[in-house]
Enzyme design. Structure first.
Site, PDB file in Angstrom:
ATOM      1  N   ASP A 193       0.747  -1.110  -0.030  1.00 26.10           N
ATOM      2  CA  ASP A 193      -0.003  -0.023   0.058  1.00 26.10           C
ATOM      3  C   ASP A 193       0.979   1.358   0.128  1.00 26.10           C
ATOM      4  OD1 ASP A 193      -2.048   1.732   0.096  1.00 26.10           O
ATOM      5  OD2 ASP A 193      -2.815   1.281   2.091  1.00 26.10           O
ATOM      6  N   ALA A 194       1.346   1.533  -1.323  1.00 24.80           N
ATOM      7  CA  ALA A 194       2.254   2.413  -1.383  1.00 24.80           C
ATOM      8  C   ALA A 194       1.781   3.728  -2.212  1.00 24.80           C
ATOM      9  CB  ALA A 194       3.545   1.813  -2.286  1.00 24.80           C
ATOM     10  N   LYS A 195       0.625   3.724  -2.718  1.00 24.46           N
ATOM     11  CA  LYS A 195       0.136   4.786  -3.444  1.00 24.46           C
ATOM     12  C   LYS A 195       1.166   5.636  -4.436  1.00 24.46           C
ATOM     13  CE  LYS A 195      -3.480   5.151   0.106  1.00 24.46           C
ATOM     14  NZ  LYS A 195      -3.073   4.220   1.100  1.00 24.46           N
ATOM     15  N   ARG A 196       1.669   4.982  -5.124  1.00 21.89           N
ATOM     16  CA  ARG A 196       2.883   5.333  -5.976  1.00 21.89           C
ATOM     17  C   ARG A 196       1.833   6.012  -7.443  1.00 21.89           C
ATOM     18  NH1 ARG A 196       5.233   4.706  -1.708  1.00 21.89           N
ATOM     19  NH2 ARG A 196       7.684   4.147  -1.743  1.00 21.89           N
ATOM     20  N   ASP A 245      -1.620  10.107   1.589  1.00 21.81           N
ATOM     21  CA  ASP A 245      -2.329   8.919   2.256  1.00 21.81           C
ATOM     22  C   ASP A 245      -3.155   9.584   3.236  1.00 21.81           C
ATOM     23  OD1 ASP A 245      -3.218   6.269   3.547  1.00 21.81           O
ATOM     24  OD2 ASP A 245      -1.228   5.662   2.556  1.00 21.81           O
TER      25      ASP A 245
END
Lengths: 268, 268
Positions: free
Chosen positions: A91-94, B96
């Site tokens: 869960d890195a939201k890159r 995030d």
């Protein structure tokens, strides 16, 4: 891991539980702090206690990144420790322009060996597509998130719908239900049915159940499709269920409650 | 670094050049590969050759992350090597929910000591605000990016403007021109004047000059404000100007061209 394997795992375990290893050095039981790698020691105990109940582990990289290089060491040990039959999510939201997104994809799929990575869609097609070109790997694109700030961009009104609806519909056209999932926040259970109509075949990763207040029953009723199509994440509610020597047992007890409830929602 | 210091540095050096250390292990001169840390060896040479010409270095973390832990070691060595009077940007495009964004902020501001980090705004206010509560540190929010995919989300039409305009205007209200900048892509020079009218006081980080095709003259005319208000980034055009033993000299020569042109655009 491919879709058939994931669906089969869910059916076998009667569980679509994803456990979020949001392991915060300030929140883990104090007795672990003398361990050479306290974060990994915590994760290992949680994994040992829950690996037969859940179908996925999600690692939010922020908790590891803030510790610098030793945080990445803890992350790497954790991914390597997770049994191969369980789906893993970075869960890195890159998300970045093409060439650079390719490096992010390689980072999580190849360098660390995750099955999937969460992707932020603000930069559009050439930021998302590089995550789609890897066999049995998945981009999990932020659609509608569970936080208050989802109002600020995602819920802006376009002619004919909200930004998040347009984003999800457009993004879905760049991939397939075999290499793409969407993050769909559970605090908006009423909206999940609409999103399921929009995207009947994709898996949704649903955060926000438990500590963030979403209802597992509602989300399951409204979000499930014929191949289940849901991974419901619980992080704090599971991993911080206890805070002493028996924290892993406490985590297992909470995970079992989720699993038992889920079993009731999965059609025979 | 605070705004006064940054503006003063720009005036002293007659330069608003940011050099992007998008250091790709596959693109650096072959003779460096025998070095124990080839990425750092390359960056060190580039920094030594350009540190009196530019005012900022931008490190796109993807190029480092894909190498795993040794990539982060190269990144850390690089940030530590950059002279303290030069502005540093972690081009990490993080974002995030609140608590987690705080950890990302700490990662780049504290663990690695950057002055700033690029932030993706798709998750809204509680994903951006945690980057704003650190003294003399900066969130650089993606506004309008320079890639083709900017059409897919950023350039969607709302009632009364584009998504990126709404995002920038709303986001600006959460911070100040002292703790927030915006990424404004230079391939859309015509649009930069409009964005400058929308946000007269903020610094813009402008990628896309050079290899991506934007015009430095146009962007400078249309984007500058009374405190300059621009950091123009060049990455590949500078760092890969040469590909042999004298690559650092070649990089300096290109950086000097940019600086000389910029000097002509800065009012006395």
């Amino acid at each position: 891991m491919n879709r058939q394997e994931l669906v089969q795992l869910i059916r076998e375990r009667k569980s679509y539980l994803c456990i979020g290893l949001d392991t915060d050095i300030h929140k883990i039981p104090k007795h672990l702090l003398s361990h050479p790698d306290p974060i990994f020691a915590f994760n290992k105990a949680i994994i040992d206690a829950t690996k037969d109940i859940c179908v996925a582990y999600k690692i939010n990289t922020a908790f590891y990144e803030c510790l610098g290089i030793r945080g990445w060491e803890s992350l790497q040990r954790t991914v390597e420790y997770i049994p191969k039959e369980i789906f893993t999510i970075a869960d890195a939201k890159r998300g970045d322009i093409g060439n650079t997104s390719t490096y992010y994809a390689k980072t999580f799929y190849e360098t660390y060996g995750f099955d999937s990575v969460t992707v932020a869609p603000y930069m559009g097609r050439d930021s998302v597509e590089p995550f789609l070109g890897f066999s049995e790997k998945w981009a999990i694109v932020l659609g509608l998130t569970s936080n208050e700030g989802s109002r600020d961009v995602q819920q802006l009104q376009l002619d004919g719908g909200f930004v998040y609806e347009k984003v999800m519909k457009t993004t879905a056209s760049w991939g397939t239900p075999d290499n793409m999932m969407f993050v769909v926040g559970a605090t908006k259970a009423d909206v999940v049915a609409d999103i399921r109509r929009l995207l009947p075949d994709h898996f949704f990763l649903v955060p926000g159940v438990g500590a963030q207040g979403g209802s597992l029953k509602e989300i399951s009723e409204k979000g499930m499709n014929k191949e289940i199509g849901l991974l419901v994440n619980a992080s704090r509610a599971v991993i911080y269920a206890g805070n002493d020597e028996k924290f892993a047992e406490d985590a297992r007890a909470v995970a079992l409650q989720y699993q038992a409830e889920m079993a009731g929602y999965i059609p025979a």
